[in-house]
Motif scaffolding. Sequence first.
Motif, PDB file in Angstrom:
ATOM      1  N   UNK B 107       0.833  -1.212   0.000  1.00  0.00           N
ATOM      2  CA  UNK B 107       0.000   0.000   0.000  1.00  0.00           C
ATOM      3  C   UNK B 107       0.858   1.247   0.000  1.00  0.00           C
ATOM      4  N   UNK B 110       2.545   1.926  -3.261  1.00  0.00           N
ATOM      5  CA  UNK B 110       1.574   2.439  -4.236  1.00  0.00           C
ATOM      6  C   UNK B 110       1.337   3.929  -4.040  1.00  0.00           C
ATOM      7  N   UNK B 111       1.103   4.267  -2.786  1.00  0.00           N
ATOM      8  CA  UNK B 111       0.815   5.668  -2.469  1.00  0.00           C
ATOM      9  C   UNK B 111       2.018   6.533  -2.815  1.00  0.00           C
ATOM     10  N   UNK B 114       2.536   6.821  -6.620  1.00  0.00           N
ATOM     11  CA  UNK B 114       1.490   7.680  -7.195  1.00  0.00           C
ATOM     12  C   UNK B 114       1.760   9.137  -6.864  1.00  0.00           C
ATOM     13  N   UNK B 115       2.101   9.378  -5.607  1.00  0.00           N
ATOM     14  CA  UNK B 115       2.370  10.764  -5.192  1.00  0.00           C
ATOM     15  C   UNK B 115       3.495  11.353  -6.025  1.00  0.00           C
ATOM     16  N   UNK B 158      -7.691   4.453  -4.071  1.00  0.00           N
ATOM     17  CA  UNK B 158      -7.337   5.803  -3.631  1.00  0.00           C
ATOM     18  C   UNK B 158      -6.276   6.402  -4.541  1.00  0.00           C
ATOM     19  N   UNK B 159      -5.317   5.569  -4.946  1.00  0.00           N
ATOM     20  CA  UNK B 159      -4.268   6.073  -5.833  1.00  0.00           C
ATOM     21  C   UNK B 159      -4.870   6.525  -7.150  1.00  0.00           C
ATOM     22  N   UNK B 161      -7.872   7.451  -7.629  1.00  0.00           N
ATOM     23  CA  UNK B 161      -8.667   8.655  -7.382  1.00  0.00           C
ATOM     24  C   UNK B 161      -7.771   9.893  -7.356  1.00  0.00           C
ATOM     25  N   UNK B 162      -6.598   9.718  -6.738  1.00  0.00           N
ATOM     26  CA  UNK B 162      -5.691  10.851  -6.650  1.00  0.00           C
ATOM     27  C   UNK B 162      -5.200  11.249  -8.044  1.00  0.00           C
TER      28      UNK B 162
END
Lengths: 620, 1104
Positions: B107, B110-111, B114-115, B158-159, B161-162
Motif C-alpha cells: 500500500x 503504491x501511495x 502515485x504521489x 485511492x491512488x 482517485x488521486x
Amino acid sequence: MAVVRGCSIRALWILNHNSHVVFSRRFPTVERQWQQLCENQLEAGIKHQAIPFDAEVAQAFMDRKHSEELEQGRGIREALSQEGSDSWVDDIITRQVTSLQFSPKGMMLWPVLEHVRGSFYILVLPLVEPHHLAAYHELCCRSDCGGAATNHSLSSLLLDLPCITGALAVAQVLGDVVSGEVVEPEMLTVAAPSMGGLLDSIAGGMGMGISGIAARAKPVAVPVAAAANAVAAAAATATSAITGSGGKVTLKSADKEALRNFISGAMPFGTPLDLNPINLAAVRSTGFSSLDVPPTELKQPAWKPYLYRGKQRMVFTVLEEVTAALYDRDDVEDSISLAGQLLCRADMEGLPEISLQLHCPSSSHFDAITFHPCAQAPEQGVDKQTISFSPPLGNFVLARYTALPTSMQPPLQGFYQLSMISEDEGAFLIRMRLMVGYKAPLVMEQCALSIPFPQRRIVAVEGTPSVGTLSTTEHSMEWKIIVSGRGLASKSTEVTFPGTVKFARKLTPQGNGDAFKDEESDIESNLQNSEYFDVKPGNGGTGLQAAEWEEPLCWEAYSYAKASIKLVGGTMSGISLDPKMVAVYPAVKVPCEFSAQVVSGEYIFWNSLGRYPHAVLPTM
Amino acid sequence: MAAEKGSGKLLLVSDWEQLLQDFRTSHDLQHKWLTSWPGLTIIDQALQSITKKESPLKPQLLNFLEENAELLVGSDTVAGVSMLVESLRNILPAPVDGSLITHTLKEQMMVMVTTVAITVDAIHNATPQLEMLTEILLVFISRTNYAADRHVRATACECLRELELAHPCLLHVCVAHVFALCQSERTHAGQSYKILLTVILHNMACHMYTIKSRSSGAQPFLSITIPLVPFSVPPFLAASSPRQESLSVPAKELTAGSLKEFKRAVAYLLQRSELLTEFGMLEFVARFINIARALNLHGSLLKPQFSSLVHTFSPVLCHVVLLIYSQFMDAFEGDEDVILKRLFYLCRETHQPLPVRLLGVHWLLGVENLQKDKHSVIAPLASGLYPLVFDPLSLKAAKLVALAHCAASLASSSSSSSSSPLVSKSPPLTPNPQPKLKPKTSSSPGNRRVGLYKVLAIGDSPVDPASRILDEGLLCVSAFTWLPSSSTETYTTFHALHKFLTAAIPHQNQSSALEVAAFTDSSLFKTIQLILVKMALKLRYLVPQILALLDRLMECNTHQSLGEHLLRTFNEDLLPELEPNCNLPAYFPLIERLAENVDIPPVGLLGLLTIYVRKRVEEHKGDGGLKLWLRGSQVLGICRTVLMHHKSSRIFQSLSNLLSLMCLFFPDLEVRDTARLYLRMLISVPGNRIQEMLSYGDERVEEVNAPQYTNVSSLLHSPSAAGSQPRQPLLLVGAYIRLTRENSLLVRHSWSLVLYNTFQTGVDGGYKDVGLVGQFSKIVVEEVSEHPKEEIKLLKYGTDQEKGGSSTKGVIVIDNPSSSFEDREGPHSEPVRRVMDARTSEILGILRQHFEEIPDFRNGLGVKINIRCQLRFMGETLQRMRAEADGTSDSEDLVDVYSGNLEAWPAIYAVVISFTSTGLYGQIPSVHVPFLLSEAPERKLQALRVEAAKDDKDIFSETVIIELEPRQPVPTLVDAKIIFSDEDGTSVSGQLDSIPVGIEDLFLRAPVPVDVLPHNYSDYYFTLFDALFEAYQSEGGGLGPWGLEETTKGGLGSFLVLIFLPPRYHLLLKMEVSDWSTLVRIRTDHWPCLAHVDEFLEALIMSR
C-alpha cells in the motif's frame, strides 16, 4: 459557483511543549491542488508559496503563542491586539482555528487547527480555496471594530468549510494516538472478563502496532473515574489537555512509527478515509486471510472491515452523568442535568440488523438524542424511541442524550454552609440526604464530598461527621460518606457534618493605597459577608487568577463542596431497554445483557452563605 | 560499506537519519546533500532499503520520497518515475511474507509512487510510465472481493482517485469498468471503489459534459466497450499544461442520453450510503453535490438519503447535512427547524468537544447568514442559546455573541412589528413536545426574573425581548461584578456588550444614519446604556473597560456614532450621579473623554471638578498637599483637554472658576503654577487662536512642557503626561532653532504673572488684538512670591481718572488665600486732591508738564523698549533628531545623511518670527530674516571660528530686535513662533523658546521736555524726583531699609534714583548711604512693580 470540497490535509505538525516540531507530515498531492487553485484563482490574490520548513513553522507557532500571551492568551480583541493577528478577528474560536504567519515571506497559513493534548500541540492545516484564505485575511486586517457585525463572515466561512470540522477530528484522533490513549469506550459488565475491545475479538490481544493499545490494561472492573471519563471522554480532551495528565513529554520512535502507520492508513493522500485507529491497527497488524470471506449478498460497511466470528452475544450499558448546581436558596433554582450514553457491544456474526426500543420516560425531558452513524431512529413514540442499527465491531456508543430529570430528585441533596467566624477560622455545616425517593435496584456505591480551599492552607478541622470518614489535605477536606464496599440501599439516609476549619494565617499583601478602596461598592447587596476569603474588586489585591477560557468559571473565587457519586442498578433519567425486546434480523437467539450506572460530573453544592454562579436556564 | 553500482557509497542508517533531518531543515542542507548524492541515487538507495532490507526507516523513507520527489527527481523525470514504477511492479505481485513484503508495504509503495508521479508531472514528462502505473493500479483493483488484499485494493482505488483528481478525466474511459467493479466489490474496500467512481463522474460532469444539449444522442459511457487495459493517457491531457489540465478537457454535449447514464450512476451511488465511514461520506457528498449541481439535479435527491445524519453525534456528519442544506436550501423548506434545533442542542451537548460546540454556534450564525430574506431564523429560539452554568467560558462567550445577534435582529424587527415572542412557537425537537423546564416565569412576575439587572440592582428587568436576552444572557458571567477586572468573566462581558451594541449595524454596508438612529431608539440600546451607566456608577474599577469599549466604537467608522451616543449618555446620566468625593478620580479617564468631545458641553464636568477640588482642598487644609498632587495634575489634565477642544467663550466662566480656585488654593505648588499657566492661556489667548492651536493639536501642548518653559519653572512638567497617549516623536523646532537674549537677565529664578484682562473691545484699552467677545471682569492675579504682602492702595492720577471714567472695571485683587474671590467693584476713582497751596500747585505743575511729555500708547506712540536677541540655527541637531525620529533601523542612513549634509551647510529661508505676549506689551512687530545659515557642526567649528574671526561678524547668527510697547511695567515672557522654509522648500513652523523680559528692561530715563537744555537735565530730574516723591508720599510703600554696601555711584551720602517705567510709571529710590548699611526708600506710582524690584535688587546683590 464555488466547488464544494470535502476534507484534505495539506500538512500537519506535532510540537512538544518547547514548541519544537517532533513530527510533521506534508501531503504533496494536496499541496499540488493548492498550487493549482492559487494559479486558477488569481483574483483571490494568494500567491503560492511552499509550506515552510519545520523550524519556521515552530517559530511562527512560538510567535503566535508569544503575541497571544501578551494578550493574556485570549482569542478576543483587546487593547494589545494587533491588526493582522487572530485576536483581531475577535472571535473565541480563533483559539482553535488559528493562523500561522510567516512575516518575512508575508505568508499566512489558515486554517490551522490547534489541538492540545498532554504536552503536545497538534496542528493540522486543511486545504481551503484561496478565496477563503483571502476572506480570512481580510477579517484579520479590517480596520473596523471587529466582532459580531463582521463575524458573520467567519461563521459563514466555518459553515462553508467542512474541512475545518474534519481537520478538528483529525487533530483529536492524532492526539489520541500521540498520547497512546486509543481506547474504546469501556463496557460495564458483571462477569465476562473477555469483554474487551475490538482487538480482543480479532487479534486476541497480540502485540499491536500502536503502543498505546498494546499497553492498555483490559477493562474488567471499571473504576468510577474511568467510567466518568468514558462519558465525558470527548469533552475532557479539551480540559485534560490544559491540566496536563502528566503524560508523555517526548515522542519515542515507536510513537512516531505508530503515527506514521496511522496516517498512512487513515489518510494516505491527506484525505481522511477512516479515522478509527483501532480498525486501522487491526488491518495493519492482522491483515486479512482467506477466512475473511466477504458476505455473499450484502455489502460490508467501510467501518466494519472484519466480520465477527465466534460466540454471539449483546451487551448494553447506559452510563449517565449527572451535573448539578445546588444552591439551597429560595430565589435561585437548582440546575440538574443528565448526559448519558448508551453503549453497545454486539458480537454478532454476519451483518445483522438489530432493532431495539429505548424506554425514555417523558418526565425526564429527553432532548437531543443522537446516534451512532450506523444507527437509524425511525420512530419516536411517547416514552419510546426505536433504534435500528447494524453494529460495528467492538464497544461503541450507540446513542447519546441529555435529559432533565424533573421527576427524580438528585441522589444527594442538602446544603453546605461555611461562615468565617474569624479571619482564619470558618464554621461549617453540611447536611445531606441521600437517595430520597430512589427505589431498588438503584444502589449508591460511592458518595464523597470534597471541599477545596485553594487559597487557604488548612491547619486543622474540628468536628466529626455523623457517618463516614474525613481526611484532609493541605487545601481540601474529603468526606467519604459511603466507604467503599457497602453500597447504600435505596432507603434514604440523612448525614450531617458540623465543624470548624482553621486556616493558616493569611499573608495578605496590603493594598497599595489605591484610590478606589476607600469606599466599597454597594453592589454587594445580594451577597453575604461570610466569604472565606475576600475578593475585592478591581485590579490586584487578590491572588485570583483569571479563569482559563476552557473552564466554566473562576473556581477559586467560590466556596463549594463537590460531590462524587456513583449509583449502580439504574439511571436517573429512567431510560432503559428491555433485553428481551431486542430484535435481530436475520433472526437469531442471542443472549443480551443490560446494565446501567450513574456517576457524577460537576456536582456542586455552592456555599449557601457565599457567592454563587448562576445562569438563566435555556428553554428549548 | 563497499561501493555498489558505481553510485558512490551506500547510505548507512545514520546517514539516512541525518539526511532525513536535513531535508526537513533548509534548502541549503538539501542542496548540500544533492551535490554529493545525485537525487536518483538517493531514490535508488531508498528503494533498496525499503524493498530489500529490514530497515527501521522504511516508513520514513517512503514519506521522504513522497515529500521530496520533485527535488530528487529533478529533470530526470523519466528515469526517476520508471525506477519507481518498476519497483512497484516488482513488489505488488510478490507474495506476502509478513516480514519483508507486507500488505502495508504494498500500500505504502503504491501511495508513494502515485504521489511522486503526480508531483513530478509524469503525465507530461513521463507519459508511458504514468500509463504503466495506471495500468498496474487498474489491474489490481479489478480483482474484486479477493479476500487477502482487500485493503490494498482499497488503497489502489485511492491512488487512482488521486490521479484522477490531479488530471481530470484521466480515467473517463474506464468509468464503465469502475462502475462494474464498484457494483461487484462487497468487502469494506467498497467505499474506495465508490468514491473513485464518484470522482470520475464528478470530473466528467463538471469538466467534460458541460454543454447543455437538447439532442437525445446516447453516450452509453457506463457500458463496457473497450478492455480496461492497455490504458493510455487521453491525448488532451498529454497536451495540457501542468496544473491546468482541467482547461484542456474537451467539452462534450450533455445529451439526454448521457444525462440518463449519469442519473443511472447517481442513483446507484445514492444506494447504501450508510456503509460509508464519516469521512468517506464527507468526501462522497462533497463530490456528489458538485455532480448534482453540474447536472442540475434537484436537492431533494440528497435530502431523504442524508438528512437523518444530522441526528448522529458525529460533527463531521452534521456538517455533511449542513453542506447539503446550504447548497439546496429549497429542498429543506419547512424542515429547517430540525437542522436548527440540532445545532442548538449541539452547542449544549457536554459530550461534544469544546471546539465542536463552538463550531455549532458558528454554524447557527452561518445558517442565519444564508437566509436571504433578512428574516432571522435563530432569534425566535434565542433562549435556547442561554449559556449553562458549567459551559466553558469560551463557549459562554460564543453563545453570547450569537445571542447578541438574536437581540439585534429582534430589536430591529420590533421597530417594525409591535411585538415578537421570545419563546419559540415551533415545536421542540424529539422526542417530547412538552416544555422542558419548570415554568419558572409563570409563577413569578416578570420583575422578579433573575438577570443582570438584578445583579446590578438596577430595578425591574426589561420586558422587550431583545433587552431580555441581554439581561438574562449576561447573567452567566455576572461574576464580573465582584471578580478582579482582569477576570475572564469581565472580558467576556465586555466582549458580549460590544457585540450587543454592534450586531444591529453591520460593517459590511455603509451604515446609514437612519439605521443608527433606529438602533439608538431601540429599547435594546437603552438597556445597554442603562447597564453601562449603572456599571460605571457601581463598579468604578470597570471604568477602564468601559472606556476601552467606547474607544473601540469611536475608532470604527461604522459605529462611531454609537460611541458618541454613549458618551452623551455618560454626560447626561452618569455625571450628575457622580459624587464629587474621593472616588471621583476613578472616573477621570471617562471625564477626559467627555472633555475631548466637542459636541458635549463641558460645563457639567467642570462644575463637578470644581466641587471636587474645593472639597479636596478643604479636606486637606494645612496638609502638605503632596497627596493631592496627582489629583490636581489629573484635574489640570482635564482642564487642558477642555481648553484644547472647546471654544473658550463657552467654557470661560466655568473653567476660569476652576482654574482660579486651583491656582489660589490648591495645596500643591506645581499644580498652582500650572493652573495659573492654563488660566493665562484661557484668558490671554484669543478664541480664534485657540482654534489655531487646535489645528496644531498636541504639538502645541507638548511644547508647554518643552524647553522654553523650563526657565519659568522647573517644576512645570507635563501635568497629564501619565494620562495621555504616547505620541509620535515630534521634531521640536525649539530644539534646533534658538532665539536667545543677548544680555541675560539678572532675575531669572521667578516670575510674576499679572493679568489685566481688559477684554472690552474698546476704545481705551487699545488691546484690539485681543479678540475675545463678551464682557468679562477684569482679573488681576498677583503673586509676589514669598515677600510680605501689604495692603497697598492704588494711587490714581489724572490719566487713570480719565480711564476710569470711560468704563467701570471690576478689579479683583486676590491677596489672601483664605478669603475667596473678592470683588472690589468700583472705579477706585477717588477725587483728585484739590490743590491747596503753592507748593502743591508747583508740584502739580511739574507733574502735569512731565506727564504731558509721556507719549500716549493709545495713540500708537507708546514708549518702546527693545530686546536684542540672537537667532541661531543648529543644522546638526536637526539632522540628529530626524535620524532618531526615523528609528534605529536606519542607522546607516543616519551616517549618510549626517555626513552628506555636513558638506551641504543647511540653511533656512524666509524666516518670519512672530511674537505674542500676554497683551501687556501690545502688538509686537514680527521679525523677518531672509536667510540663516546653520551653525557650524562641532567638528568644523574650530576651523570656521578662525575664518569667521576675520570679518569679526558671527555669520551664523542673526540679531533680532524685539520691539515691545509695554502697557504695564511687569516682566513677562514673549512667546516666539517661527515659520520658515527649509532646504526642501517645505514650510516649517513651530514654537521657539520664549524670551523673558525682565524688570530691568523696563528701566528707562524719564522723558525730558524739549525746552530743557541738556546741561539742565539733572536739575530737571531733581525737581521731578522731588515732585514725584512728594506726590507719592502719603501712601508710600514702606519697604524696610535695604542694606547696600555700595551704590553704583560709590561714596557716601544720599542718592536719588529716578526710573521711568513705561508706559507712564515711576520708581523712585532714595538711598541714604552710611558705613555698613544703606537705607533705601522706594516710592512708586505702580505698586505691583515692587515685587520685581525686590527681586532685582536681591539679584543685584547676589551677583556681586
